[in-house]
Design a protein around this motif. Structure first.
Motif, PDB file in Angstrom:
ATOM      1  N   SER A 136     -16.049   4.954  14.220  1.00  0.00           N
ATOM      2  CA  SER A 136     -15.353   5.334  15.356  1.00  0.00           C
ATOM      3  C   SER A 136     -13.631   5.606  15.162  1.00  0.00           C
ATOM      4  O   SER A 136     -12.924   6.018  16.014  1.00  0.00           O
ATOM      5  CB  SER A 136     -15.576   4.336  16.693  1.00  0.00           C
ATOM      6  OG  SER A 136     -15.041   3.127  16.176  1.00  0.00           O
ATOM      7  N   ARG A 137     -13.093   5.152  13.877  1.00  0.00           N
ATOM      8  CA  ARG A 137     -11.892   5.191  13.564  1.00  0.00           C
ATOM      9  C   ARG A 137     -11.876   5.719  12.014  1.00  0.00           C
ATOM     10  O   ARG A 137     -12.561   5.088  11.256  1.00  0.00           O
ATOM     11  CB  ARG A 137     -11.237   3.933  13.740  1.00  0.00           C
ATOM     12  CG  ARG A 137      -9.574   3.890  13.216  1.00  0.00           C
ATOM     13  CD  ARG A 137      -8.787   2.529  13.580  1.00  0.00           C
ATOM     14  NE  ARG A 137      -8.826   2.145  15.052  1.00  0.00           N
ATOM     15  CZ  ARG A 137      -7.902   2.782  15.904  1.00  0.00           C
ATOM     16  NH1 ARG A 137      -7.040   3.857  15.387  1.00  0.00           N
ATOM     17  NH2 ARG A 137      -7.824   2.135  16.986  1.00  0.00           N
ATOM     18  N   ILE A 138     -11.208   6.546  11.780  1.00  0.00           N
ATOM     19  CA  ILE A 138     -11.179   7.162  10.312  1.00  0.00           C
ATOM     20  C   ILE A 138     -10.094   6.428   9.621  1.00  0.00           C
ATOM     21  O   ILE A 138      -8.979   6.050  10.256  1.00  0.00           O
ATOM     22  CB  ILE A 138     -10.587   8.519  10.431  1.00  0.00           C
ATOM     23  CG1 ILE A 138     -11.692   9.392  10.970  1.00  0.00           C
ATOM     24  CG2 ILE A 138     -10.263   9.182   8.863  1.00  0.00           C
ATOM     25  CD1 ILE A 138     -11.597  10.769  11.078  1.00  0.00           C
ATOM     26  N   GLY A 139     -10.356   5.994   8.504  1.00  0.00           N
ATOM     27  CA  GLY A 139      -9.408   5.186   7.701  1.00  0.00           C
ATOM     28  C   GLY A 139      -9.950   4.464   6.532  1.00  0.00           C
ATOM     29  O   GLY A 139     -11.371   4.272   6.513  1.00  0.00           O
ATOM     30  N   SER A 140      -9.408   3.771   5.576  1.00  0.00           N
ATOM     31  CA  SER A 140     -10.018   2.560   4.614  1.00  0.00           C
ATOM     32  C   SER A 140     -10.593   1.781   5.530  1.00  0.00           C
ATOM     33  O   SER A 140     -10.209   1.137   6.480  1.00  0.00           O
ATOM     34  CB  SER A 140      -8.843   2.239   3.965  1.00  0.00           C
ATOM     35  OG  SER A 140      -8.203   3.375   3.369  1.00  0.00           O
TER      36      SER A 140
END
Length: 480
Positions: A136-140
């Protein structure tokens, strides 16, 4: 990094209102559709071999098949990407980072760092960890340490452990709150550190210790079984007593080897302070805009940077010599077959997320480590240290689809990884252009109000019943 409550409070009058950042959600796609990445060469970081002309099949974030290139695709619903002869390797894992805003995870991802170990956790990190894991959140994705457990009584965002009972309470609280590991500082007394290690073993939560050596009145073998030991700099400052003594180094490394515990050199952060002490503001002006939160940047400029910007020429020359010796320490650790982990200490001293990971790798290679050894220190070694060796660190069937695709073979040059052609995270592929757009959007949408609240609350929320100090910390880079 050291956060002064007074400093943050004064900042309130200087910062305009910022909206809370929107969640970065994936585009609507058929969750059951497979992603095919065709015509690629796979770098095996275990053997150093390159598997030419392959096709990856990915579904639901996992690698489910590795076929010959141009194998016919029978799936009715799928996404296809021609890899155009690029090289694929596992995403990078940075084992020592500091970040207090979600933009850091997008920035790191845009440079191929697909997983970070955060080394001074706050409770918001646990929420972000879950969001990053479920997509639900983009990133590492992130592994989150506890707040630092230290002997300080005035360090903001530390658990202050003055007694064994304090250490037991801190470990128990961290475990109950859901942190992934304990970070133990090097100024704990032997009695307190022993209690911490006993309780961590009882609670089945790993420990990373600041400084690859025991505290006073403690035996080396008591450090066996830790997740990692941090900072080559602390070998120089501790067992070697600030002397470039090769005989003493050899004795220390022999003792370290018997522990069978990985070491994270964090050369990058010493390189960063060396550049600041040598080039002053001219170096700071070269740092990429927006890679560090403006709030942290302002705090650093009013605190840690002053020492190095105002340092005399003699200090800059000393730092250069010390950095060279830290690289020698790292080389000797490698030659002794001690497991090394890439950890950049990004976020400290304005060290830029993502790019700092590559600088750490570059410095390790410059120290004399072969490229393959550096790649292992950024992939399979940290995956094993984290207990995720069946999920991360390899391109193999059943592993997470966390990948970097580069134009050239990274076994020939690490530099090709810094600006990847594509990054795959949890089975979703991002082009270089998409990564740049995501990065800029994350920077533009950063919420200083949210970050300020997080940093202020971190001291207050955990101080009740844990001995966590909410005061102003002292010293240089006290939380590395």
């Amino acid at each position: 990094m050291k956060i002064s409550i007074l400093f943050i409070t004064l900042c309130l009058s200087a910062i305009a209102s910022y909206p809370l950042p929107a969640y970065a959600t994936s585009a609507e796609k058929n969750a059951n559709a497979s992603l095919y990445i065709d015509n690629i060469h796979i770098v095996d970081v275990t053997t150093g071999k390159v598997l030419k002309n392959r096709q990856l099949k990915i579904r639901k974030g996992k690698i489910i098949a590795i076929n010959a290139a141009q194998t016919p695709i029978t799936d009715e619903s799928h996404e296809y990407q021609d890899g155009k002869g690029h090289y694929a390797m596992p995403g990078l894992i940075d084992m020592h980072a500091h970040a207090y805003d979600t933009a850091a995870f997008v920035i790191a991802l845009s440079h191929g760092a697909t997983h970070l170990r955060l080394m001074n956790g706050v409770q918001e990190h646990l929420l972000w960890r879950n969001e990053l894991e479920n997509g639900s959140r983009i990133g590492s994705t992130i592994t989150v340490s506890s707040p630092i457990i230290s002997g300080f009584t005035d360090a903001h965002m530390h658990y202050s452990a003055q007694t064994p009972a304090d250490a037991i309470t801190a470990v128990t609280t961290a475990k109950q709150l859901g942190y992934d590991l304990i970070k133990a500082y090097g100024n704990l007394t032997a009695e307190v550190l022993r209690a911490l290690l006993r309780e961590a073993k009882k609670q089945s939560i790993p420990v990373a210790k600041h400084g690859p050596h025991p505290v006073a009145h403690m035996d080396w073998n008591e450090l066996k079984g830790l997740q990692s030991l941090e900072h080559a700099e602390d070998i120089y400052q501790g067992p070697l007593n600030y002397q470039a003594d090769l005989k003493a180094l050899d004795e220390t490394i022999t003792t370290l080897k018997a522990l069978n515990t990985p070491v994270t050199p964090t050369l990058n952060i010493y390189w960063q302070l060396t550049q600041i002490s040598d080039q002053k503001q001219a170096f700071i002006d070269t740092l990429p805009e927006g890679y560090i939160s403006p709030l942290i940047e302002l705090q650093e400029k009013h605190n840690q940077l002053k020492r190095w910007i105002n340092s005399p020429l003699e200090m800059a020359l000393h730092n250069k010599k010390t950095l060279a010796f830290l690289q020698e320490i790292t080389l000797q650790l490698y030659r002794a077959n001690i497991t090394l982990l890439v950890g950049s200490d990004s976020g400290v001293l304005l060290s830029p997320h993502g790019l700092a990971t590559h600088k750490e790798m570059e410095l390790m290679h410059q120290a004399g480590l072969p490229i393959l050894a550096v790649l292992r220190a950024a992939t399979i070694n940290p995956a094993k240290a984290l207990g995720k060796e069946s999920q991360l660190g390899k391109i193999a069937v059943g592993y997470n689809a966390d990948l970097i695709l580069s134009e050239h073979n990274p076994l020939d040059s690490l530099a090709t990884l810094k600006n990847p052609a594509w990054v795959v995270k949890q089975g979703r592929i991002f082009s270089n252009a998409e990564l740049k757009t995501l990065r800029q959007h994350a920077i533009d949408e950063r919420s200083l109000w949210q970050e300020m609240r997080i940093l202020l609350n971190a001291g207050t929320a955990a101080s009740v019943g844990t001995g966590m100090s909410a005061g102003v910390s002292t010293g240089i880079c006290a939380d590395k």
